[in-house]
Design a protein around this motif. Structure first.
Motif, short mmCIF file in Angstrom:
data_model
loop_
_atom_site.label_atom_id
_atom_site.label_comp_id
_atom_site.label_asym_id
_atom_site.label_seq_id
_atom_site.Cartn_x
_atom_site.Cartn_y
_atom_site.Cartn_z
N CYS A 188 -108.49 -20.92 -129.75
CA CYS A 188 -107.50 -21.87 -130.25
C CYS A 188 -106.20 -21.55 -129.51
CB CYS A 188 -107.36 -21.80 -131.77
SG CYS A 188 -107.02 -20.15 -132.42
N SER A 189 -105.06 -21.70 -130.12
CA SER A 189 -103.81 -21.44 -129.39
C SER A 189 -103.49 -19.95 -129.29
CB SER A 189 -102.64 -22.17 -130.06
OG SER A 189 -102.73 -23.56 -129.79
N ALA A 190 -103.60 -19.25 -130.43
CA ALA A 190 -103.31 -17.82 -130.43
C ALA A 190 -104.58 -16.97 -130.48
CB ALA A 190 -102.40 -17.46 -131.59
N GLY A 191 -105.70 -17.61 -130.82
CA GLY A 191 -106.96 -16.87 -130.92
C GLY A 191 -107.04 -15.99 -132.15
N LYS A 192 -106.34 -16.37 -133.22
CA LYS A 192 -106.34 -15.49 -134.38
C LYS A 192 -106.82 -16.14 -135.67
CE LYS A 192 -101.41 -16.11 -135.54
NZ LYS A 192 -101.59 -16.45 -136.97
N ASP A 193 -106.37 -17.36 -135.99
CA ASP A 193 -106.72 -17.97 -137.27
C ASP A 193 -108.00 -18.80 -137.18
OD1 ASP A 193 -104.38 -17.00 -138.76
OD2 ASP A 193 -103.27 -18.28 -137.38
N PHE A 203 -115.48 -23.57 -125.99
CA PHE A 203 -115.24 -24.33 -127.20
C PHE A 203 -113.75 -24.25 -127.54
CE2 PHE A 203 -119.69 -23.36 -127.38
CZ PHE A 203 -120.28 -24.43 -128.03
N ASP A 204 -113.11 -25.40 -127.56
CA ASP A 204 -111.66 -25.51 -127.80
C ASP A 204 -111.45 -25.99 -129.24
OD1 ASP A 204 -108.96 -26.06 -127.79
OD2 ASP A 204 -108.97 -27.11 -125.86
N LEU A 205 -110.84 -25.15 -130.08
CA LEU A 205 -110.67 -25.47 -131.50
C LEU A 205 -109.30 -26.06 -131.82
CD1 LEU A 205 -112.15 -22.16 -133.03
CD2 LEU A 205 -113.37 -24.16 -132.15
N ARG A 206 -108.49 -26.32 -130.81
CA ARG A 206 -107.12 -26.79 -131.02
C ARG A 206 -107.06 -28.25 -131.44
NH1 ARG A 206 -104.30 -25.87 -125.55
NH2 ARG A 206 -106.25 -26.86 -124.89
N ARG A 258 -114.00 -14.50 -127.39
CA ARG A 258 -112.98 -15.23 -128.14
C ARG A 258 -111.62 -14.98 -127.49
NH1 ARG A 258 -111.87 -12.44 -133.87
NH2 ARG A 258 -109.90 -13.52 -133.52
N SER A 259 -110.70 -15.93 -127.67
CA SER A 259 -109.39 -15.76 -127.02
C SER A 259 -108.37 -16.72 -127.59
CB SER A 259 -109.52 -15.98 -125.51
OG SER A 259 -109.58 -17.37 -125.21
N GLY A 260 -107.14 -16.58 -127.05
CA GLY A 260 -106.10 -17.56 -127.27
C GLY A 260 -106.20 -18.66 -126.22
N SER A 261 -105.13 -19.39 -126.04
CA SER A 261 -105.12 -20.55 -125.14
C SER A 261 -105.51 -20.18 -123.71
CB SER A 261 -103.73 -21.19 -125.13
OG SER A 261 -103.67 -22.25 -124.20
N LEU A 262 -106.15 -21.13 -123.03
CA LEU A 262 -106.54 -20.96 -121.62
C LEU A 262 -105.54 -21.63 -120.68
CD1 LEU A 262 -110.41 -21.52 -121.80
CD2 LEU A 262 -109.08 -19.47 -122.29
N LYS A 300 -99.52 -15.29 -117.93
CA LYS A 300 -100.12 -14.80 -116.70
C LYS A 300 -101.59 -14.42 -116.87
CE LYS A 300 -95.72 -13.12 -114.87
NZ LYS A 300 -94.97 -11.92 -114.39
N LYS A 301 -102.00 -14.27 -118.12
CA LYS A 301 -103.40 -13.94 -118.39
C LYS A 301 -103.81 -14.55 -119.72
CE LYS A 301 -102.45 -9.51 -120.65
NZ LYS A 301 -102.75 -8.06 -120.67
N ILE A 302 -105.11 -14.59 -119.98
CA ILE A 302 -105.60 -15.13 -121.25
C ILE A 302 -105.26 -14.15 -122.36
CG2 ILE A 302 -107.62 -15.93 -122.53
CD1 ILE A 302 -108.97 -16.48 -119.84
N SER A 303 -104.56 -14.63 -123.37
CA SER A 303 -104.15 -13.76 -124.47
C SER A 303 -105.30 -13.54 -125.45
CB SER A 303 -102.95 -14.35 -125.20
OG SER A 303 -103.29 -15.59 -125.81
N ASN A 304 -105.31 -12.36 -126.05
CA ASN A 304 -106.24 -12.03 -127.14
C ASN A 304 -107.70 -12.25 -126.73
OD1 ASN A 304 -106.94 -11.14 -129.67
ND2 ASN A 304 -106.30 -13.00 -130.75
N LEU A 305 -108.01 -11.95 -125.48
CA LEU A 305 -109.37 -12.16 -124.96
C LEU A 305 -110.21 -10.91 -125.21
CD1 LEU A 305 -111.55 -13.59 -123.22
CD2 LEU A 305 -110.39 -12.64 -121.21
N ARG A 306 -111.36 -11.10 -125.84
CA ARG A 306 -112.27 -9.98 -126.05
C ARG A 306 -113.68 -10.50 -126.34
NH1 ARG A 306 -109.20 -10.19 -130.90
NH2 ARG A 306 -110.37 -10.08 -132.85
#
Length: 210
Positions: free
Chosen positions: A143-148, A53-56, A29-33, A3-9
């Motif tokens: 990327c997908s989770a916005g972490k690695d 920028f999509d790193l996936r 930076r964030s997880g998937s859009l 429902k929202k962009i994860s790990n967005l900051r």
């Protein structure tokens, strides 16, 4: 679909070794859009994002596609292109979690991901060059989770700005705070499948950063 962009900051307010402060509201930076289009549009517009920028991987882009507002420029850099097949084998929605657990045994998968990133510096160099080109206006990378993958790129950007290692480490680990509720939901899903704690801990290691 979330429902929202994860790990967005935003990445800002850090001081470099010369005492210069990063400009605010420029780097996000964030997880998937891959969320509802209108929610995505409203969120990106509220942050004045001009470039994404999509790193996936190519597989992830195809599986979890999204549409951006027409005025936002899009770059796709598959950081882990040589591991393309891996993303097809791991079912990240946990519907095949036992298979994922076997594949990730003893953190070998995550170690392989980080080794691949270390062996592919040219890709990050290209991304950073394009970020410099677009950096006068707010931009977001994910990327997908916005972490690695996202976390490593954020670290490289902060290194290039001469930010201290302690602050870079702090920014990297901050992800665990932003995804805490999401990780807890996933762990509860795992427990509902009656997995052993050892298997659950293997999956959890993939869901967080260390």
């Amino acid at each position: 679909m979330h429902k929202k962009i994860s790990n967005l900051r935003s990445i800002d307010n850090y001081l470099n070794k010369d005492g210069k402060k990063m400009k605010s509201k420029l780097l996000y930076r964030s997880g998937s859009l891959n969320i509802d289009y209108q929610v995505l549009t409203d969120t990106l517009n509220s942050l004045n994002i001009q470039t994404v920028f999509d790193l996936r991987s190519n597989y992830e882009v195809h599986k979890d596609s999204y549409n951006l507002p027409h005025h936002i420029k899009y770059y796709h850099y598959p950081v882990l292109s040589s591991l393309e097949g891996l993303f097809k084998d791991v079912n990240f929605d946990l519907s095949s979690v036992k298979e994922a657990s076997k594949l990730m045994g003893d953190n070998k998968m995550m170690i392989g991901i980080y080794q691949e990133m270390a062996l592919n510096p040219a890709m990050f160099g290209l991304i950073i060059k394009d970020i410099i080109t677009e950096a006068r206006k707010p931009l977001l990378f994910h990327c997908s989770a916005g972490k690695d993958r996202t976390g490593i790129l954020a670290s490289f950007l902060l290194l290039s700005l001469d930010i201290s290692y302690d602050d870079i480490r702090k920014e990297y680990l901050l992800t665990n705070e932003y995804i805490k509720d999401q990780v807890e939901l996933e762990i509860n899903k795992l427990r509902s499948l009656n997995l052993q704690e050892e298997e659950i801990n293997k999956i959890k290691d993939m869901l967080i950063v260390k």
